[in-house]
Enzyme design. Structure first.
Site, PDB file in Angstrom:
ATOM      1  N   LYS A 111       1.331   4.286  -3.476  1.00 27.19           N
ATOM      2  CA  LYS A 111       0.599   5.486  -2.709  1.00 27.19           C
ATOM      3  C   LYS A 111       1.998   6.837  -2.881  1.00 27.19           C
ATOM      4  O   LYS A 111       2.107   7.800  -3.194  1.00 27.19           O
ATOM      5  CB  LYS A 111       0.450   5.661  -1.181  1.00 27.19           C
ATOM      6  CG  LYS A 111      -1.301   5.158  -1.417  1.00 27.19           C
ATOM      7  CD  LYS A 111      -1.939   5.399  -2.472  1.00 27.19           C
ATOM      8  CE  LYS A 111      -3.298   4.761  -1.659  1.00 27.19           C
ATOM      9  NZ  LYS A 111      -4.653   5.201  -3.069  1.00 27.19           N
ATOM     10  N   TYR A 143       0.706  -1.280  -0.021  1.00 24.26           N
ATOM     11  CA  TYR A 143      -0.196   0.245   0.098  1.00 24.26           C
ATOM     12  C   TYR A 143       1.183   1.211   0.081  1.00 24.26           C
ATOM     13  O   TYR A 143       0.496   2.193  -0.815  1.00 24.26           O
ATOM     14  CB  TYR A 143      -1.074  -0.208   1.599  1.00 24.26           C
ATOM     15  CG  TYR A 143      -1.943   0.982   1.185  1.00 24.26           C
ATOM     16  CD1 TYR A 143      -3.101   1.519   0.423  1.00 24.26           C
ATOM     17  CD2 TYR A 143      -1.934   1.903   2.426  1.00 24.26           C
ATOM     18  CE1 TYR A 143      -3.777   1.760   0.433  1.00 24.26           C
ATOM     19  CE2 TYR A 143      -2.747   2.872   1.883  1.00 24.26           C
ATOM     20  CZ  TYR A 143      -3.957   2.932   1.422  1.00 24.26           C
ATOM     21  OH  TYR A 143      -4.523   4.155   1.044  1.00 24.26           O
TER      22      TYR A 143
END
Length: 283
Positions: free
Chosen positions: A186, A182
């Protein structure tokens, strides 16, 4: 023939109509917005806020979310705006192309793209599998890339500027434990945003990202929340990722910030990844 000195040219007075014409880019008249991952959470909040701002809305999410998509469409239409729901898997380029085509066909164009769709998988780096890494990167980074690319193709064709906005995160600025894929995805959104912002400048298209902090959505809820901290939603995630106990926000708080980035006067903001996080990260 005499040559004029550059110092002999008339400079518009600051604040005058001619000065305003001199410094502002070509007109941008927002009308239609596309939001992915809009069946719930932050995406839904953005869709409803932009409808309040006067946009007609195309919302997208997985076909498994059709019932929720239909509910959001009904809420938008009650606000007096046009709305369509387009089942879309953002990791499939053909789906994103169809999303843009249908939006143009039914709503007349694309002025704003909010590449909001994303997923979270928790686990340590050593526990992470290839399948988990590929899934998270595909949705959160490649999906954003497809949305950026095909929205821009349409905006350039329209020749009326636009706003392209992607979902990053505070962990796309400062990584957190148990979020390896994650965090990487990002960080990738921030890189894509900066590169594309530079390339889109000649077309009067701004490209930015928003970086939410701890936002109360289904993504942060966990069945073990009751056993950690104060037992409120997101307590498990705060505990396992080491996120400090800063203020939490409802999705409409993030939507309010995104709303500003869509406005004509936001032309002076591009290439930025803006934190909306209650002080979780500072720069």
């Amino acid at each position: 023939m005499a040559h004029l000195s550059p110092f002999s040219r008339t400079v518009p007075e600051i604040g005058s109509p001619k000065w305003e014409e001199h410094i502002k880019p070509c007109p941008y008249t927002p009308h239609v917005a596309v939001i992915t991952g809009a069946a719930q959470g932050i995406g839904k909040a953005i869709a409803l806020r932009l409808a309040d701002d006067g946009f007609d809305i195309a919302i997208a999410d997985l076909s498994s979310q059709q019932e929720k998509l239909d509910e959001v469409v009904n809420e938008i239409m009650k606000k007096g705006r046009k709305a369509i729901a387009v089942p879309t898997d953002v990791i499939k380029e053909s789906d994103v192309i169809f999303l843009i085509q249908r939006t143009v066909g039914e709503l007349g164009g694309v002025d704003v793209m909010i590449a909001n769709a994303g997923i979270l998988r928790l686990g340590t780096f050593l526990e992470m599998t290839e399948e988990t890494y590929d899934l998270v990167m595909n949705v959160n980074a490649k999906g954003v890339m497809f949305c950026y690319k095909h929205a821009a193709v349409q905006m350039i064709r329209q020749k009326r500027g636009g706003r392209i906005i992607g979902a990053s995160s505070t962990v796309g600025k400062q990584a957190a434990p148990n979020m390896p894929a994650y965090s990487a995805s990002k960080f990738a959104v921030r890189g894509l945003t900066q590169v594309f912002a530079l390339e889109m400048m000649p077309h009067n298209i701004t490209v930015n990202a928003y970086c939410p902090g701890f936002t109360l959505t289904d993504m942060v809820a966990h069945e073990s929340d009751a056993f950690y901290g104060d037992g409120s939603p997101g307590s498990y995630l705060q505990h396992t990722s080491g996120i400090p106990k800063v203020a939490k926000a409802e999705p409409h708080v993030i939507a309010s910030f995104v709303s500003y980035l869509c406005k004509p006067e936001a032309y002076f903001i591009t290439g930025q990844s803006n934190s909306v996080c209650g002080g979780l990260t500072m720069s």
